[in-house]
Design a protein around this motif. Structure first.
Motif, PDB file in Angstrom:
ATOM      1  N   THR A 124       0.830  -1.208   0.000  1.00  0.00           N
ATOM      2  CA  THR A 124       0.000   0.000   0.000  1.00  0.00           C
ATOM      3  C   THR A 124       0.866   1.260   0.000  1.00  0.00           C
ATOM      4  OG1 THR A 124      -0.131  -0.147   2.397  1.00  0.00           O
ATOM      5  CG2 THR A 124      -1.953  -1.081   1.160  1.00  0.00           C
ATOM      6  N   THR A 125       0.233   2.374  -0.372  1.00  0.00           N
ATOM      7  CA  THR A 125       0.955   3.638  -0.342  1.00  0.00           C
ATOM      8  C   THR A 125      -0.019   4.803  -0.185  1.00  0.00           C
ATOM      9  OG1 THR A 125       2.754   4.908  -1.372  1.00  0.00           O
ATOM     10  CG2 THR A 125       1.053   4.085  -2.857  1.00  0.00           C
ATOM     11  N   ASP A 126       0.527   5.996  -0.274  1.00  0.00           N
ATOM     12  CA  ASP A 126      -0.206   7.244  -0.184  1.00  0.00           C
ATOM     13  C   ASP A 126      -1.216   7.353  -1.332  1.00  0.00           C
ATOM     14  OD1 ASP A 126      -0.916   9.890  -0.017  1.00  0.00           O
ATOM     15  OD2 ASP A 126       1.147  10.653  -0.003  1.00  0.00           O
ATOM     16  N   GLU A 127      -2.462   7.653  -0.997  1.00  0.00           N
ATOM     17  CA  GLU A 127      -3.475   7.788  -2.060  1.00  0.00           C
ATOM     18  C   GLU A 127      -3.259   9.035  -2.918  1.00  0.00           C
ATOM     19  OE1 GLU A 127      -4.148   7.622   1.199  1.00  0.00           O
ATOM     20  OE2 GLU A 127      -5.506   9.210   1.844  1.00  0.00           O
ATOM     21  N   PHE A 128      -2.393   9.940  -2.449  1.00  0.00           N
ATOM     22  CA  PHE A 128      -2.111  11.144  -3.241  1.00  0.00           C
ATOM     23  C   PHE A 128      -0.791  11.004  -4.026  1.00  0.00           C
ATOM     24  CE2 PHE A 128      -4.354  13.540   0.479  1.00  0.00           C
ATOM     25  CZ  PHE A 128      -5.586  13.084   0.042  1.00  0.00           C
ATOM     26  N   ALA A 129      -0.270   9.781  -4.086  1.00  0.00           N
ATOM     27  CA  ALA A 129       1.009   9.550  -4.765  1.00  0.00           C
ATOM     28  C   ALA A 129       0.990  10.092  -6.196  1.00  0.00           C
ATOM     29  CB  ALA A 129       1.303   8.054  -4.785  1.00  0.00           C
ATOM     30  N   GLY A 130       2.061  10.734  -6.552  1.00  0.00           N
ATOM     31  CA  GLY A 130       2.195  11.225  -7.927  1.00  0.00           C
ATOM     32  C   GLY A 130       1.559  12.580  -8.170  1.00  0.00           C
ATOM     33  N   VAL A 131       0.695  13.030  -7.272  1.00  0.00           N
ATOM     34  CA  VAL A 131       0.040  14.326  -7.490  1.00  0.00           C
ATOM     35  C   VAL A 131       0.225  15.294  -6.318  1.00  0.00           C
ATOM     36  CG1 VAL A 131      -1.676  13.557  -9.159  1.00  0.00           C
ATOM     37  CG2 VAL A 131      -2.192  13.370  -6.730  1.00  0.00           C
TER      38      VAL A 131
ATOM     39  N   ASN B 135       6.014   4.959   1.810  1.00  0.00           N
ATOM     40  CA  ASN B 135       5.675   6.374   1.955  1.00  0.00           C
ATOM     41  C   ASN B 135       6.809   7.210   1.369  1.00  0.00           C
ATOM     42  OD1 ASN B 135       4.500   8.807   3.000  1.00  0.00           O
ATOM     43  ND2 ASN B 135       6.007   8.741   4.662  1.00  0.00           N
ATOM     44  N   ALA B 136       6.455   8.298   0.687  1.00  0.00           N
ATOM     45  CA  ALA B 136       7.509   9.120   0.074  1.00  0.00           C
ATOM     46  C   ALA B 136       7.384  10.597   0.437  1.00  0.00           C
ATOM     47  CB  ALA B 136       7.475   8.940  -1.452  1.00  0.00           C
ATOM     48  N   VAL B 137       6.541  10.910   1.422  1.00  0.00           N
ATOM     49  CA  VAL B 137       6.398  12.317   1.808  1.00  0.00           C
ATOM     50  C   VAL B 137       7.097  12.540   3.152  1.00  0.00           C
ATOM     51  CG1 VAL B 137       4.779  14.195   2.251  1.00  0.00           C
ATOM     52  CG2 VAL B 137       4.154  12.371   0.653  1.00  0.00           C
ATOM     53  N   PRO B 138       8.138  13.378   3.172  1.00  0.00           N
ATOM     54  CA  PRO B 138       8.821  13.605   4.451  1.00  0.00           C
ATOM     55  C   PRO B 138       7.862  14.216   5.475  1.00  0.00           C
ATOM     56  CG  PRO B 138      10.076  14.536   2.602  1.00  0.00           C
ATOM     57  CD  PRO B 138       8.741  14.135   2.067  1.00  0.00           C
ATOM     58  N   GLY B 139       7.822  13.629   6.661  1.00  0.00           N
ATOM     59  CA  GLY B 139       7.029  14.201   7.746  1.00  0.00           C
ATOM     60  C   GLY B 139       5.539  13.914   7.687  1.00  0.00           C
ATOM     61  N   VAL B 140       5.072  13.269   6.637  1.00  0.00           N
ATOM     62  CA  VAL B 140       3.649  12.924   6.527  1.00  0.00           C
ATOM     63  C   VAL B 140       3.578  11.447   6.137  1.00  0.00           C
ATOM     64  CG1 VAL B 140       1.491  13.348   5.275  1.00  0.00           C
ATOM     65  CG2 VAL B 140       3.053  15.244   5.730  1.00  0.00           C
ATOM     66  N   ASP B 141       2.614  10.736   6.701  1.00  0.00           N
ATOM     67  CA  ASP B 141       2.489   9.320   6.357  1.00  0.00           C
ATOM     68  C   ASP B 141       1.028   8.945   6.238  1.00  0.00           C
ATOM     69  OD1 ASP B 141       2.476   6.607   6.138  1.00  0.00           O
ATOM     70  OD2 ASP B 141       3.409   6.208   8.067  1.00  0.00           O
ATOM     71  N   ARG B 142       0.575   8.784   4.996  1.00  0.00           N
ATOM     72  CA  ARG B 142      -0.827   8.407   4.785  1.00  0.00           C
ATOM     73  C   ARG B 142      -0.973   6.897   4.603  1.00  0.00           C
ATOM     74  NH1 ARG B 142      -1.211  13.943   2.636  1.00  0.00           N
ATOM     75  NH2 ARG B 142       0.308  13.352   1.071  1.00  0.00           N
ATOM     76  N   ALA B 143       0.154   6.165   4.715  1.00  0.00           N
ATOM     77  CA  ALA B 143       0.092   4.721   4.469  1.00  0.00           C
ATOM     78  C   ALA B 143       0.298   3.904   5.744  1.00  0.00           C
ATOM     79  CB  ALA B 143       1.140   4.330   3.427  1.00  0.00           C
ATOM     80  N   ALA B 144       0.430   4.583   6.894  1.00  0.00           N
ATOM     81  CA  ALA B 144       0.619   3.888   8.183  1.00  0.00           C
ATOM     82  C   ALA B 144       1.803   2.922   8.141  1.00  0.00           C
ATOM     83  CB  ALA B 144      -0.681   3.174   8.600  1.00  0.00           C
ATOM     84  N   VAL B 145       2.935   3.369   7.604  1.00  0.00           N
ATOM     85  CA  VAL B 145       4.077   2.451   7.414  1.00  0.00           C
ATOM     86  C   VAL B 145       4.616   1.904   8.737  1.00  0.00           C
ATOM     87  CG1 VAL B 145       4.797   3.542   5.226  1.00  0.00           C
ATOM     88  CG2 VAL B 145       5.908   4.215   7.347  1.00  0.00           C
ATOM     89  N   LYS B 146       4.400   2.642   9.822  1.00  0.00           N
ATOM     90  CA  LYS B 146       4.976   2.183  11.100  1.00  0.00           C
ATOM     91  C   LYS B 146       4.205   1.030  11.724  1.00  0.00           C
ATOM     92  CE  LYS B 146       7.560   6.223  12.343  1.00  0.00           C
ATOM     93  NZ  LYS B 146       7.498   7.536  12.971  1.00  0.00           N
TER      94      LYS B 146
ATOM     95  N   HIS C 151       3.225  -1.635   9.852  1.00  0.00           N
ATOM     96  CA  HIS C 151       3.288  -2.710   8.869  1.00  0.00           C
ATOM     97  C   HIS C 151       4.483  -3.628   9.175  1.00  0.00           C
ATOM     98  CE1 HIS C 151       0.254  -0.515   6.642  1.00  0.00           C
ATOM     99  NE2 HIS C 151       0.129  -1.572   5.865  1.00  0.00           N
ATOM    100  N   ASP C 152       4.438  -4.825   8.600  1.00  0.00           N
ATOM    101  CA  ASP C 152       5.547  -5.761   8.817  1.00  0.00           C
ATOM    102  C   ASP C 152       6.850  -5.127   8.334  1.00  0.00           C
ATOM    103  OD1 ASP C 152       4.095  -8.184   9.805  1.00  0.00           O
ATOM    104  OD2 ASP C 152       3.023  -7.848   7.931  1.00  0.00           O
ATOM    105  N   ILE C 153       6.797  -4.543   7.137  1.00  0.00           N
ATOM    106  CA  ILE C 153       7.917  -3.705   6.678  1.00  0.00           C
ATOM    107  C   ILE C 153       7.349  -2.365   6.250  1.00  0.00           C
ATOM    108  CG2 ILE C 153       9.721  -3.370   4.935  1.00  0.00           C
ATOM    109  CD1 ILE C 153      10.147  -6.335   4.809  1.00  0.00           C
ATOM    110  N   GLY C 154       7.911  -1.296   6.777  1.00  0.00           N
ATOM    111  CA  GLY C 154       7.537   0.051   6.365  1.00  0.00           C
ATOM    112  C   GLY C 154       8.703   0.667   5.609  1.00  0.00           C
ATOM    113  N   ILE C 155       8.430   1.180   4.431  1.00  0.00           N
ATOM    114  CA  ILE C 155       9.500   1.757   3.612  1.00  0.00           C
ATOM    115  C   ILE C 155       9.251   3.253   3.464  1.00  0.00           C
ATOM    116  CG2 ILE C 155      10.582   1.757   1.319  1.00  0.00           C
ATOM    117  CD1 ILE C 155       9.645  -1.167   1.033  1.00  0.00           C
ATOM    118  N   ASN C 156      10.218   4.049   3.907  1.00  0.00           N
ATOM    119  CA  ASN C 156      10.162   5.482   3.644  1.00  0.00           C
ATOM    120  C   ASN C 156      11.180   5.788   2.557  1.00  0.00           C
ATOM    121  OD1 ASN C 156       8.312   6.997   5.434  1.00  0.00           O
ATOM    122  ND2 ASN C 156       9.432   5.873   7.015  1.00  0.00           N
ATOM    123  N   ILE C 157      10.717   6.376   1.465  1.00  0.00           N
ATOM    124  CA  ILE C 157      11.670   6.765   0.416  1.00  0.00           C
ATOM    125  C   ILE C 157      12.313   8.080   0.869  1.00  0.00           C
ATOM    126  CG2 ILE C 157      11.951   7.335  -2.020  1.00  0.00           C
ATOM    127  CD1 ILE C 157       9.589   5.528  -2.637  1.00  0.00           C
TER     128      ILE C 157
END
Ligand code: HEM
Ligand code: SF4
Length: 553
Positions: A127-134, A171-182, A184-190
């Motif tokens: 899963t990821t941020d629903e606003f990804a890419g925009v 998740n790829a937004v610094p300081g914001v997380d709409r995907a609840a990566v923390k 999850h079994d693995i959370g990836i911050n780009i």
């Protein structure tokens, strides 16, 4: 959007044919129940309280109008005329007949959709941020990385029978997380390192359920090309050392807790050193191939905040409120991101009818380049809407019951299917959500309260993410009766925290009053425009506890 090539399509068609055969043999009595169980789970079919449930994958929540219409047709032809969008960006049907599932899967395959790996002990939808890419604040578009993980994990032979299900979020937004990566079994911050190179900060061992844990950092920076080999290393260690004797102790979070994150890190690093330059190392060509599916659309050159939009907002307060709440800034001037609410009063959160699904497909085509996204909060998003057309879109969305202007507010709840559907439930969830929606339907009050996450689960399994709700509601069983326990202070965002239990549980009828007491306490305590969470963190647990239960002597 990723478009299947002939191999993807063939793989899927063959899988459907294979399952059709398995189903026929099962119905003929040639495959016993216990052997059929893993086969149906591999195809997303659970058997729950009243009927099977089919979970359909929506990779990182992105799908198109044609796929939405197909989901609508399935809801109409094989279900009770509706579907349910889940917290992990997937969609579920609650009433299909078991024997019709192969037909449903065939219909899904005709529009490049499937239910593969939506259940069972394998790597689930990334899963990821629903606003990804925009969204303007992301470092890069995370979706190509999710797609790379999807292609690697789907049918991965080594990871088909993990100790338990496995969930990855990006998740790829610094300081914001709409995907609840923390959680999850693995959370990836780009992230970018000090040299400006792109890579990942990797968290491991987060999750909810009966042992809720916030994930720990296992690597502060992993270079871009090493994504898959490093994931491989983590999951291998989990596959090798994760517990298989006890279902409730089988998730990677328990392994990380037992070993300690430093020991886990040593094991993963040692494994990774062996395989890091192997064939799964990403090449620039592979990164480019996948990224080429996610190019920026041909946006028009448009004026920001056009006069027509300002005028409509000035003339129509209800529209202005919706824009303020449900519309988000877009990285491209003159465009907007629109959130369609699936939280109408009297509706189970995340549920949508076949008619609404068709309407959403029409809206996506007419207003948003034909694409739709599903969100962790169980709503839908149209990501590329021209600002000058927002008023028109709002009118159409409103007439279809999709424009409740409450995004992020109290009644924009997450809610699991609970006792109405789920065989594991201790209590119903949907009637609690409904009672709260009915009690708190004054828009002025809701807007005054501001952002509050209220999450409801019908049991400890925590599908409704109650631990990370600012207000969490958990269904509990007391001598065969349904009760509800409240926790406060949870948060699934970038500064994730787990809620703390407030005190003894309540009967269902009491719930709206209890929530009212909590809200009154917040309003009395808040200063300087604080959010609920900020007030809770500052004022402390006891203040809220006393507001609900009275002062202890
Ligand atoms: C038939 C019964 C069940 C139903 C209807 C149900 C429903 C759901 C739904 C709708 C989601 C979001 C799913 C997605 O899109 O991937 C979910 C997630 C989740 N489910 Fe369930 N579930 C059931 C059984 C279970 C069981 C048996 C467990 C654990 C033993 C469990 C634990 C969780 C957890 C912990 C999450 C989300 C949080 C996380 O990923 O850590 N569920 N469930
Ligand atoms: S939290 Fe419990 S009741 Fe709710 S869907 Fe999950 S397993 Fe069922």
């Amino acid at each position: 959007m990723y478009v299947y090539d002939q191999y993807d399509q063939q793989l899927l068609n063959e899988r459907v044919a294979q399952f059709r055969g398995q189903m026929a043999r099962y119905l003929d009595g040639k495959i016993p129940e216990e052997e059929f169980l893993p086969l149906r789970l591999q195809n997303g079919i659970y058997v729950q309280r009243y009927a099977p449930m089919l979970r359909v994958a929506i990779p990182y929540g992105l799908f198109n109008a044609k796929q939405m219409r197909t989901l609508a047709s399935i809801a109409r032809d094989y279900d009770k005329g509706y579907a349910h969008f889940s917290t992990r960006q997937n969609v579920q049907f609650n009433w299909p007949a078991l024997e019709q599932c192969p037909d449903i899967l065939e219909r899904l395959a005709s529009v490049q959709m499937h239910a593969v790996q939506t259940s069972g002990n394998c790597i689930r939808n990334t899963t990821t941020d629903e606003f990804a890419g925009v969204t303007a604040d992301e470092l890069v578009d995370p979706r190509p990385y999710c797609e790379i993980i999807r292609q690697w994990s789907t049918f991965h032979p080594e990871f088909a029978y993990l100790p338990r299900k496995f969930k990855i979020a990006v998740n790829a937004v610094p300081g914001v997380d709409r995907a609840a990566v923390k959680v999850h079994d693995i959370g990836i911050n780009i992230v970018r390192n000090e040299q400006g190179e792109l890579g990942y900060r990797i968290l491991v061992g987060g999750g909810l359920g009966r042992t809720p844990i916030i994930g720990s950092e296992i690597r502060s920076f992993l270079p871009e090309e090493d994504l898959l080999t490093y994931l491989d290393a983590i999951i291998r260690i989990y596959n090798q050392f994760g517990r298989r004797d006890n279902k409730y102790k089988a998730r990677i979070k328990i392994l990380v807790k037992a070993l300690g994150v430093e020991r886990m890190q040593e094991l993963v690093e040692a494994e990774w050193q062996r395989i890091k330059d192997g064939e799964d190392k990403l090449t620039q060509a592979e990164l480019d191939r996948v990224k080429s599916h996610f190019t920026t659309p041909n946006y028009q050159t448009l004026e920001s905040n056009p006069a027509s939009l300002q005028q409509a907002q000035a003339q129509d307060a209800a529209f202005a409120r919706w824009v303020q709440r449900n519309v988000r800034p877009h990285k491209q001037a003159g465009y907007a991101i629109v959130n369609l609410s699936l939280k109408q009063k009297g509706n189970a959160p995340g549920d949508v009818t076949a008619e609404q699904m068709d309407a959403i497909a029409d809206l996506a085509e007419e207003f948003s380049l034909g694409e739709i996204r599903s969100t962790h909060q169980q709503n839908l998003v149209l990501a590329d809407v021209e600002q000058q057309r927002l008023y028109e879109l709002w009118q159409q969305a409103k007439s279809n019951g999709l424009a409740t202007p409450t995004l992020g507010l109290l009644t924009d709840m997450i809610c699991c299917p609970g006792g109405d559907f789920c065989a594991l439930a201790n209590a119903k969830s949907i009637p609690v959500a409904e009672a709260i929606q009915v009690r708190f339907d004054d828009l002025d009050y809701l807007h005054d309260l501001g952002e509050i996450d209220l999450n409801i689960s019908g049991c400890m399994n925590a599908c409704g993410h109650h631990h990370v709700g600012n207000i969490g509601v958990l269904g509990v069983d007391k001598k065969g009766e349904e009760f509800y326990q409240i926790s406060l202070g949870g948060n699934g965002g970038d500064d994730a925290s787990l809620g703390k239990i407030l005190g003894p549980s309540f009967a269902r009828d009491a719930m709206p009053d209890v929530i009212a007491k909590i809200l009154d306490c917040y309003v009395a305590q808040r200063i300087d425009g604080e959010t609920f969470l900020e007030t809770y963190r500052r004022a402390g647990h006891t203040v809220f506890k006393e507001a609900v239960y009275g002062k202890a002597d």
